[in-house]
Scaffold this motif. Sequence first.
Motif, PDB file in Angstrom:
ATOM      1  N   LYS A   1       0.834  -1.206   0.000  1.00 16.27           N
ATOM      2  CA  LYS A   1       0.000   0.000   0.000  1.00 16.27           C
ATOM      3  C   LYS A   1       0.864   1.250   0.000  1.00 16.27           C
ATOM      4  O   LYS A   1       0.585   2.213  -0.734  1.00 16.27           O
ATOM      5  CB  LYS A   1      -0.913  -0.001   1.220  1.00 16.27           C
ATOM      6  CG  LYS A   1      -2.031  -1.030   1.179  1.00 16.27           C
ATOM      7  CD  LYS A   1      -2.856  -0.950   2.446  1.00 16.27           C
ATOM      8  CE  LYS A   1      -3.945  -2.003   2.465  1.00 16.27           C
ATOM      9  NZ  LYS A   1      -4.735  -1.961   3.718  1.00 16.27           N
TER      10      LYS A   1
ATOM     11  N   SER B   1     -13.736  -1.010  -1.009  1.00 20.08           N
ATOM     12  CA  SER B   1     -12.285  -1.205  -0.971  1.00 20.08           C
ATOM     13  C   SER B   1     -11.913  -2.439  -0.156  1.00 20.08           C
ATOM     14  O   SER B   1     -10.994  -3.177  -0.513  1.00 20.08           O
ATOM     15  CB  SER B   1     -11.617   0.041  -0.390  1.00 20.08           C
ATOM     16  OG  SER B   1     -12.024   0.246   0.954  1.00 20.08           O
TER      17      SER B   1
ATOM     18  N   LEU C   1     -12.639  -5.438  -2.357  1.00 13.79           N
ATOM     19  CA  LEU C   1     -11.624  -5.570  -3.401  1.00 13.79           C
ATOM     20  C   LEU C   1     -10.310  -6.090  -2.831  1.00 13.79           C
ATOM     21  O   LEU C   1      -9.670  -6.971  -3.432  1.00 13.79           O
ATOM     22  CB  LEU C   1     -11.418  -4.212  -4.074  1.00 13.79           C
ATOM     23  CG  LEU C   1     -10.381  -4.159  -5.202  1.00 13.79           C
ATOM     24  CD1 LEU C   1     -10.790  -5.094  -6.343  1.00 13.79           C
ATOM     25  CD2 LEU C   1     -10.219  -2.733  -5.713  1.00 13.79           C
ATOM     26  N   MET C   2      -9.912  -5.589  -1.662  1.00 14.79           N
ATOM     27  CA  MET C   2      -8.677  -6.059  -1.055  1.00 14.79           C
ATOM     28  C   MET C   2      -8.789  -7.527  -0.634  1.00 14.79           C
ATOM     29  O   MET C   2      -7.829  -8.294  -0.757  1.00 14.79           O
ATOM     30  CB  MET C   2      -8.337  -5.185   0.151  1.00 14.79           C
ATOM     31  CG  MET C   2      -7.006  -5.508   0.797  1.00 14.79           C
ATOM     32  SD  MET C   2      -5.585  -5.368  -0.343  1.00 14.79           S
ATOM     33  CE  MET C   2      -5.645  -3.622  -0.725  1.00 14.79           C
TER      34      MET C   2
ATOM     35  N   LYS D   1     -10.605  -9.802  -2.137  1.00 16.01           N
ATOM     36  CA  LYS D   1     -10.518 -10.607  -3.354  1.00 16.01           C
ATOM     37  C   LYS D   1      -9.071 -10.722  -3.838  1.00 16.01           C
ATOM     38  O   LYS D   1      -8.636 -11.799  -4.266  1.00 16.01           O
ATOM     39  CB  LYS D   1     -11.389  -9.986  -4.445  1.00 16.01           C
ATOM     40  CG  LYS D   1     -12.890 -10.078  -4.177  1.00 16.01           C
ATOM     41  CD  LYS D   1     -13.679  -9.415  -5.280  1.00 16.01           C
ATOM     42  CE  LYS D   1     -15.179  -9.487  -5.002  1.00 16.01           C
ATOM     43  NZ  LYS D   1     -15.980  -8.802  -6.052  1.00 16.01           N
ATOM     44  N   ILE D   2      -8.328  -9.600  -3.769  1.00 14.25           N
ATOM     45  CA  ILE D   2      -6.936  -9.634  -4.211  1.00 14.25           C
ATOM     46  C   ILE D   2      -6.110 -10.536  -3.310  1.00 14.25           C
ATOM     47  O   ILE D   2      -5.276 -11.327  -3.781  1.00 14.25           O
ATOM     48  CB  ILE D   2      -6.363  -8.203  -4.246  1.00 14.25           C
ATOM     49  CG1 ILE D   2      -7.064  -7.368  -5.327  1.00 14.25           C
ATOM     50  CG2 ILE D   2      -4.862  -8.222  -4.494  1.00 14.25           C
ATOM     51  CD1 ILE D   2      -6.643  -5.918  -5.348  1.00 14.25           C
ATOM     52  N   GLN D   3      -6.334 -10.453  -2.002  1.00 16.56           N
ATOM     53  CA  GLN D   3      -5.592 -11.299  -1.075  1.00 16.56           C
ATOM     54  C   GLN D   3      -5.941 -12.768  -1.248  1.00 16.56           C
ATOM     55  O   GLN D   3      -5.092 -13.643  -1.033  1.00 16.56           O
ATOM     56  CB  GLN D   3      -5.895 -10.867   0.369  1.00 16.56           C
ATOM     57  CG  GLN D   3      -5.284  -9.526   0.743  1.00 16.56           C
ATOM     58  CD  GLN D   3      -5.625  -9.128   2.171  1.00 16.56           C
ATOM     59  OE1 GLN D   3      -6.338  -9.844   2.866  1.00 16.56           O
ATOM     60  NE2 GLN D   3      -5.134  -7.976   2.592  1.00 16.56           N
TER      61      GLN D   3
ATOM     62  N   LYS E   1      -6.775 -14.188  -4.162  1.00 21.77           N
ATOM     63  CA  LYS E   1      -6.255 -14.690  -5.421  1.00 21.77           C
ATOM     64  C   LYS E   1      -4.737 -14.727  -5.460  1.00 21.77           C
ATOM     65  O   LYS E   1      -4.143 -15.625  -6.067  1.00 21.77           O
ATOM     66  CB  LYS E   1      -6.777 -13.829  -6.578  1.00 21.77           C
ATOM     67  CG  LYS E   1      -8.274 -13.977  -6.807  1.00 21.77           C
ATOM     68  CD  LYS E   1      -8.731 -13.133  -7.981  1.00 21.77           C
ATOM     69  CE  LYS E   1     -10.222 -13.307  -8.236  1.00 21.77           C
ATOM     70  NZ  LYS E   1     -10.683 -12.469  -9.383  1.00 21.77           N
ATOM     71  N   VAL E   2      -4.070 -13.750  -4.837  1.00 18.17           N
ATOM     72  CA  VAL E   2      -2.612 -13.682  -4.887  1.00 18.17           C
ATOM     73  C   VAL E   2      -2.053 -14.408  -3.666  1.00 18.17           C
ATOM     74  O   VAL E   2      -2.369 -14.050  -2.525  1.00 18.17           O
ATOM     75  CB  VAL E   2      -2.131 -12.225  -4.910  1.00 18.17           C
ATOM     76  CG1 VAL E   2      -0.602 -12.162  -4.933  1.00 18.17           C
ATOM     77  CG2 VAL E   2      -2.707 -11.508  -6.120  1.00 18.17           C
TER      78      VAL E   2
ATOM     79  N   LEU F   1      -0.271 -12.840   0.128  1.00 17.91           N
ATOM     80  CA  LEU F   1      -0.753 -11.536   0.550  1.00 17.91           C
ATOM     81  C   LEU F   1      -1.696 -11.611   1.729  1.00 17.91           C
ATOM     82  O   LEU F   1      -2.006 -10.591   2.334  1.00 17.91           O
ATOM     83  CB  LEU F   1      -1.466 -10.811  -0.611  1.00 17.91           C
ATOM     84  CG  LEU F   1      -0.578 -10.310  -1.752  1.00 17.91           C
ATOM     85  CD1 LEU F   1      -1.417  -9.570  -2.755  1.00 17.91           C
ATOM     86  CD2 LEU F   1       0.519  -9.418  -1.226  1.00 17.91           C
TER      87      LEU F   1
END
Length: 251
Positions: free
Chosen positions: A178, A231, A234-235, A237-239, A241-242, A245
């Motif tokens: 971030k 937000s 979204l965070m 979902k990103i965590q 998939k990756v 994280l």
Amino acid sequence: MRGAAGSRCVAAARDGGAEARLRSAAMAEPGPQSPLVSSSSEPGLPQPQRGGCGTAGALSCAARELLLWRDPRRSALVLGASLAPLLSLAALSAVSVCAHVALALLCVTVSARAARGLLQALHRAEEGHPFRTYLEKDITVSPETFRAVVAAAAPALNRALRLLLRLFLVEDLVDSLKLAVCMWLLTYVGAVFNGITLLILAEILAFSLPPLYEKYKVQIDQYVAIARSHSKDLMAKIQAKVPGLAKKKPE
């Protein structure tokens, strides 16, 4: 018999009158007050402020009053006095601004001193120095005051240093990423604006956003809550998939 009974009645009446006088005196005298209960009718004691800043410090209270334009004249004066040096620094160098400000101040003080001396020479009167009251003021900073200021600023400085150490040494990968994104965005901001321009914009926003937020607080809070929930989703979902994280859960 009757005389003895009468004397006993008279003695009882006297005792009752004495007890009544003792009760009235005890009610008239203020009893010991509990330290947990404060009397609001005692003169000389500071009364709690209603509708003010409450438990906030004097400095934060004054800043809040300025930014919310409680006194428009004072807020406008502070805004103009703080914007003038920033606008001067945007057009001139810092050395030139300091030199011009010092020259302007000296022109005012020297003119006042010369005018007072001329009036003394014409009227032959001892009017004294025009800035005598300011010269006699004690402006020295005591060691106690300096230590108090340093002690008050030390916790915030320690928290800032700890936060920088945690971010730059990647204690938490998400927080460090971030910070990297924010710094990357600031590179584009720095390409368009310089530091003085950013300070001028921050000054204008500081005196314009708080009144707007106070006026439209409900609507702004609703939109902020919606943006915060999006937000977070979204965070998450990103965590998910990756790999790597996801934050570690405390054991």
